[in-house]
Structures are given as C-alpha cells and as structure tokens.
Enzyme design. Structure first.
Site, short mmCIF file in Angstrom:
data_model
loop_
_atom_site.label_atom_id
_atom_site.label_comp_id
_atom_site.label_asym_id
_atom_site.label_seq_id
_atom_site.Cartn_x
_atom_site.Cartn_y
_atom_site.Cartn_z
N SER A 1 0.86 -1.19 0.00
CA SER A 1 0.00 0.00 0.00
C SER A 1 0.90 1.24 0.00
O SER A 1 2.08 1.15 0.37
CB SER A 1 -0.86 0.02 1.27
OG SER A 1 -1.41 1.31 1.50
N TYR B 1 -2.39 -0.17 10.45
CA TYR B 1 -2.36 -0.59 9.04
C TYR B 1 -1.02 -0.22 8.41
O TYR B 1 -0.38 -1.06 7.76
CB TYR B 1 -3.53 0.09 8.30
CG TYR B 1 -3.67 -0.30 6.84
CD1 TYR B 1 -3.83 -1.63 6.45
CD2 TYR B 1 -3.66 0.68 5.85
CE1 TYR B 1 -3.97 -1.96 5.10
CE2 TYR B 1 -3.80 0.35 4.51
CZ TYR B 1 -3.96 -0.98 4.14
OH TYR B 1 -4.10 -1.31 2.81
N1 LIG Z 1 -8.52 -0.57 -1.64
C1 LIG Z 1 -7.46 0.21 -1.50
O1 LIG Z 1 -7.55 1.46 -1.62
C2 LIG Z 1 -6.10 -0.37 -1.24
C3 LIG Z 1 -5.01 0.50 -1.28
C4 LIG Z 1 -3.75 -0.01 -1.04
C5 LIG Z 1 -3.58 -1.36 -0.77
N2 LIG Z 1 -4.66 -2.18 -0.73
C6 LIG Z 1 -4.42 -3.59 -0.42
O2 LIG Z 1 -4.98 -4.41 -1.44
C7 LIG Z 1 -5.30 -5.69 -0.90
C8 LIG Z 1 -6.73 -6.06 -1.28
O3 LIG Z 1 -7.60 -5.13 -0.65
P1 LIG Z 1 -9.03 -4.70 -1.25
O4 LIG Z 1 -8.98 -3.26 -1.44
O5 LIG Z 1 -9.42 -5.59 -2.36
O6 LIG Z 1 -9.91 -4.96 0.07
P2 LIG Z 1 -11.24 -5.77 0.35
O7 LIG Z 1 -12.23 -5.57 -0.71
O8 LIG Z 1 -11.56 -5.46 1.76
O9 LIG Z 1 -10.75 -7.30 0.25
C9 LIG Z 1 -9.90 -7.86 1.21
C10 LIG Z 1 -9.72 -9.33 0.90
O10 LIG Z 1 -8.88 -9.88 1.93
C11 LIG Z 1 -9.51 -11.01 2.50
N3 LIG Z 1 -9.22 -11.13 3.92
C12 LIG Z 1 -9.29 -10.14 4.86
N4 LIG Z 1 -9.01 -10.65 6.07
C13 LIG Z 1 -8.75 -11.96 5.88
C14 LIG Z 1 -8.41 -13.02 6.76
N5 LIG Z 1 -8.29 -12.85 8.09
N6 LIG Z 1 -8.23 -14.27 6.25
C15 LIG Z 1 -8.36 -14.47 4.91
N7 LIG Z 1 -8.67 -13.52 4.03
C16 LIG Z 1 -8.87 -12.27 4.52
C17 LIG Z 1 -11.00 -10.78 2.28
O11 LIG Z 1 -11.67 -12.01 2.18
P3 LIG Z 1 -12.74 -12.58 3.25
O12 LIG Z 1 -13.52 -11.43 3.80
O13 LIG Z 1 -13.52 -13.56 2.43
O14 LIG Z 1 -11.89 -13.24 4.27
C18 LIG Z 1 -11.02 -10.08 0.92
O15 LIG Z 1 -11.04 -11.03 -0.13
C19 LIG Z 1 -5.07 -5.58 0.61
O16 LIG Z 1 -3.82 -6.12 0.95
C20 LIG Z 1 -5.06 -4.08 0.85
O17 LIG Z 1 -4.33 -3.74 2.00
C21 LIG Z 1 -5.91 -1.73 -0.96
#
Ligand SMILES: NC(=O)c1ccc[n+]([C@@H]2O[C@H](COP(=O)([O-])OP(=O)(O)OC[C@H]3O[C@@H](n4cnc5c(N)ncnc54)[C@H](OP(=O)(O)O)[C@@H]3O)[C@@H](O)[C@H]2O)c1
Length: 240
Positions: free
Chosen positions: A141, A154
């Site tokens: 991130s 985070y």
């Molecule tokens: N969205 C942004 O702006 C952004 C920016 C920078 C980085 N990121 C990074 O991108 C990645 C994906 O995030 P996203 O934006 O797609 O978020 P999201 O929509 O909240 O998805 C998060 C994913 O992680 C899984 N997850 C969370 N906790 C978990 C656990 N304890 N065990 C297994 N799986 C788990 C969730 O699956 P379940 O709920 O099915 O477990 C879901 O599939 C993350 O690493 C996040 O930090 C996101």
C-alpha cells in the site's frame, strides 16, 4: 512468458482487488487456487471463473490462523502438483487514531497483513524454486512507505510487509524466484470505504488496474526487473 496451465495461489480472492486478479489470471489460462474466509462470496467468484473456462480450487481459510499458511501451500501442491505464482493480496485495515488503537487492532493487522504473507512466502519457497516462472507478488500500500493519520496499525503492518519483501527478494533471487511489491493508494473496493470515505469514488483506481500490473509483471521476463510499483490516483499528489 507462456503462462497457460501455470498454477497461481491468490489470497483475498473473494472480492475487490483479489477477485480482479483471479479473473485476469484465469483469462490468461492459469490454474488457480482462490482463498478467503467468506465461503459464499468465494463460491460466487468460483462460478464467475468457471464461466470463463477456469476450474479454480477454493480454500476457505482465515489467514490470521497460524496454521493457514502451511495449509494453503499444502493444498495447492496436493491439488495441482506445484505452484508457480503466489499473490499475497488479502488485507485488513482499521481506521483509528493511535490513541484509540487497541491491542486487538494491532495484533490482527499484523497477523493478516504481515505475519501471514511472511509465512505463506516461506512455505512456498521449496516449491516455487522448481518453477520456471516462479513469482511472488505482495500487495502492499502507499502506507507501506508513507504515514497517513488514522492508519497507524495498518501502516505499520504494510511497512512490515515491505520490509520482509525486500529481504525475501534478495534471498530467493539466486533460486530464480522473482519478488515484486505493488503499492496502490485509493482503489475502489470495500476497504477504501472504511479507510478513506473522504475520497471521490469516481476518481478511485479500478481493481482491474491492479490486475493489469500483475499481468504485466508476470509477462515481463526481460533482463530488467521491477522491484516495486507505486500506483497513485491520478488526482492525488505526484511523487508524494
Ligand atoms: N482498496 C485500496 O484502496 C487499497 C489500497 C492499497 C492497498 N490495498 C491492499 O490491497 C489488498 C486487497 O484489498 P481490497 O482493497 O481488495 O480490500 P477488500 O475488498 O476489503 O478485500 C480484502 C480481501 O482480503 C480477505 N481477507 C481479509 N481478512 C482476511 C483473513 N483474516 N483471512 C483471509 N482472508 C482475509 C477478504 O476475504 P474474506 O472477507 O472472504 O476473508 C477479501 O477477499 C489488501 O492487501 C489491501 O491492503 C488496498
């Protein structure tokens, strides 16, 4: 690089960025293991992938459980006989000032965003070293590098992810394993609603833009090597 039939494990594939990456790798003809906690959503993702001719293996698992990294890699090897690509995408974010952050917020953030990917990487090394296109992509991130208010736990967990990824990249390069990090900011998923409700949704990065980068990293096999990709919103601050 011919990726048809190669095996990829994607964590956090039940929605958001992970779901987009899974769709893209399936389109490229890769064999997939998709994982997350939400069985219902994972089934929906699986059905979507089946419609484009993919037969993904689904694992319902919580990566905060210390037993999960071994299980994910074990089941991947058992199902497909090997692994070529690991995408550590699953992530958890809590929005609180440090004064309000409790032990549980801290421990869970570190467990999901740093400890689990660390040990999934560790478990994958003996198998990835046998692959001809061995690649690990850790989704970090912008706060793996910067510090935003309300994101103490985070940001600490993503800094930890970046830290061990740098060490990992050096340790496994002699084994032919490529390690990349992708560090986005402001992607249109459920997570951003929690973390940055202030952002204009129409200006957020589309999850498919992260899948574009994953595809590029996997297909780019020249003598050049990309360690990290920072991806910011076009309306954000350049070179921040
Ligand atoms: N969205 C942004 O702006 C952004 C920016 C920078 C980085 N990121 C990074 O991108 C990645 C994906 O995030 P996203 O934006 O797609 O978020 P999201 O929509 O909240 O998805 C998060 C994913 O992680 C899984 N997850 C969370 N906790 C978990 C656990 N304890 N065990 C297994 N799986 C788990 C969730 O699956 P379940 O709920 O099915 O477990 C879901 O599939 C993350 O690493 C996040 O930090 C996101």
């Amino acid at each position: 690089m011919e990726l048809t039939g190669k095996v990829a494990l994607i964590t956090g594939a039940s929605r958001g960025i992970g779901e987009s990456i899974a769709g893209r790798l399936a389109t490229m003809g890769m064999q997939l293991v998709i994982t997350g906690r939400d069985a219902e959503r994972l089934e929906q993702v699986k059905e979507g992938l089946q419609m484009i001719g993919s037969q993904p293996h689904l694992i319902v698992a919580d990566i905060s459980d210390p037993a999960t990294p071994g299980r994910l890699i074990g089941e991947t090897i058992q199902t497909f006989g090997g692994i070529d690509v690991l995408v550590n995408n699953a992530g958890y974010a809590v929005s609180k000032p440090i004064e309000e952050t409790n032990l549980e917020d801290w421990d869970y953030s570190i467990a999901v965003n740093a400890r689990a990917p660390f040990f999934i990487c560790k478990e994958s090394i003996p198998h990835l070293r046998r692959s001809t296109c061995a690649t690990i992509i850790n989704i970090s991130s912008v706060v793996g590098r910067l510090g935003y208010t309300q994101q103490g736990a985070y940001a600490a967990s993503k800094h930890a992810l970046m830290g061990f990824s740098k060490v990992l990249a050096r340790e496994v390069q002699p084994l032919g394993i490529r390690v990349h990090t992708i560090a986005p900011g402001g992607v249109a998923t459920e997570m951003v609603k929690t973390m940055r409700a202030d952002l204009d949704v129409s200006k957020l990065i589309h999850p498919d833009e992260i899948a574009d980068l994953v595809q590029f990293l996997l297909q780019h096999r020249g003598n050049g090597m990309i360690d990290n990709i920072d991806l910011r919103r076009f309306n954000g601050t350049p070179f921040a």
